[in-house]
Design an enzyme around this catalytic site. Structure first.
Site, short mmCIF file in Angstrom:
data_model
loop_
_atom_site.label_atom_id
_atom_site.label_comp_id
_atom_site.label_asym_id
_atom_site.label_seq_id
_atom_site.Cartn_x
_atom_site.Cartn_y
_atom_site.Cartn_z
CE LYS A 50 -2.12 11.42 6.22
NZ LYS A 50 -3.52 11.12 5.86
CD GLN A 58 -6.60 10.03 7.78
OE1 GLN A 58 -5.74 10.88 7.58
NE2 GLN A 58 -6.49 8.79 7.33
CG ASP A 62 -5.37 12.97 -0.23
OD1 ASP A 62 -4.18 12.75 0.05
OD2 ASP A 62 -6.30 12.83 0.58
#
Length: 384
Positions: free
Chosen positions: A88, A132, A155
């Site tokens: 990422k 995460q 997200d």
């Protein structure tokens, strides 16, 4: 009476014979008329999306002196989590983002984690925050995620964003869950029309199944969600024009379950033993890829399908959150639309349906799109 019973039995036998004959013809068509199966190249499409994001990032920096900022919090030393975070971060840097890494030990207290999260919430250079997962067992994941500001929810998992995704009409979510958004991009950029089609989603998770079913409905697909309690799942799949497989079981969906000519988006990533591989295993999806050849018209491979798109859509969410901080129009998820339905109204030349159905507006002038949508809030699409 005996004659009636005999006649009934004879009728039942004839009906059963006809069913077998029809089934045999259907199977014969499957065998005798194989479909040319094309791969949906997730790597290539993700690269295309990242290229667009990189260009938009450069324009944002040149015109507004703002660089999209993505912060990632990693707790512990899980190898898979570390790998995901590295990927990422690398992707974010390649498109020109500002990145912040917060690495905390496995033993960090929830209070200390929330303290770091609050600092990121207050950091003007950070527009999107990702924690995460999974987190250590002593930390309440749901509680921690709820403390991410909705306007920094990378997200798209916050209750407000999910609610706006599911609600008919009103404002679109500030961010769309990354994997479902990636599935939609793959369909669109592969020329797949879902409006009026039968779509089956296998799996009902909060991360993929639920949000992707909502997005497909907003695109005018007729959506069925199958799960562990679904009876006769095969009957649903054999009628599906589009299949989104997200059940987390290796090669669960068999080739003869699929409707010839369907499109398959395989979200699953499962490890199966394979002594011929250096690591002793190989990755497969939720669909039996080999059996789907000659049946599906298009299918995503595993790996190299949905996976690369998830990170690409994380970057797109970050860019949109940065644009929102400047009160700029967001970049829509969908890129094309069917001809305007009867009864649609026009706002400065842009067609918006009265029924609040999801619509994709394609126009070179993004400001015109936003202004038109603002003028027509009562009929605005919920997902753009």
């Amino acid at each position: 009476m005996a004659r009636v019973i005999a006649a009934s039995a004879c009728g039942a036998v004839v009906a059963l014979g006809l069913q077998k004959l029809l089934r045999g013809k259907t199977e014969a068509r499957r065998v005798s008329a194989p479909v040319e199966t094309k791969l949906i190249d997730g790597k290539a499409i993700a690269a295309e999306v990242r290229s667009e994001i990189k260009k938009s990032t450069a324009e944002l920096r040149a015109e507004h002196n703002v660089t999209p900022g993505l912060a990632v919090i990693l707790v512990g030393s899980r190898k898979d989590s570390q790998s995901y975070v590295r990927n990422k971060k690398k992707a974010a840097e390649e498109v020109g983002f500002h990145t912040v890494d917060i690495v905390l030990p496995e033993t960090v207290s929830q209070e200390d984690l929330l303290f770091e999260l609050e600092k990121l919430n207050s950091d003007l250079k950070v527009h999107a925050i990702l924690v995460q997962l999974p987190l250590p067992k002593h930390i309440d994941e749901a509680f921690v995620l709820s403390k991410i500001r909705v306007d920094k929810d990378a997200d798209g998992f916050s209750a407000e964003n999910v609610g706006n995704l599911c609600m008919k009409g009103g404002f679109p979510p500030l961010a769309v869950p990354c994997t479902p958004a990636g599935c939609v991009e793959l369909l669109q950029r592969s020329g797949v029309e879902v409006s009026g089609k039968n779509a089956v989603v296998v799996g009902r998770s909060n991360i993929v199944g639920m949000p992707v079913s909502q997005i497909l409905q907003s695109m005018d697909a007729t959506v069925t969600v199958c799960h562990s309690r679904t009876q006769d799942m095969v009957s649903y799949l054999r009628n599906a024009d589009v299949v989104i497989a997200a059940v987390g079981k290796a090669e669960y969906v068999r080739g003869d379950w699929l409707k010839p000519g369907c499109v398959v988006i395989d979200v699953g990533i499962n490890a199966v033993d394979d002594a011929s591989k250096k690591l002793g295993y190989r990755l497969v999806g939720d669909v039996n890829f080999a059996e789907a050849q000659g049946v599906a018209a298009q299918i995503t491979p595993v790996p190299g399908g949905v996976g690369p798109m998830t990170i690409a859509m994380l970057l797109k969410n970050t860019l949109n959150l940065a644009r929102r901080s400047l009160q700029l129009p967001r970049i829509p998820l969908r890129r094309s639309t069917s001809p305007a339905a009867p009864g649609a109204v026009s706002a400065q030349g842009i067609q918006l349906p009265k029924e609040h159905l999801a619509v994709v507006i394609c126009c070179k002038d993004a400001d015109t799109i936003w202004k038109a949508a603002e003028l027509a809030k009562p009929v605005r699409s919920r997902v753009q």
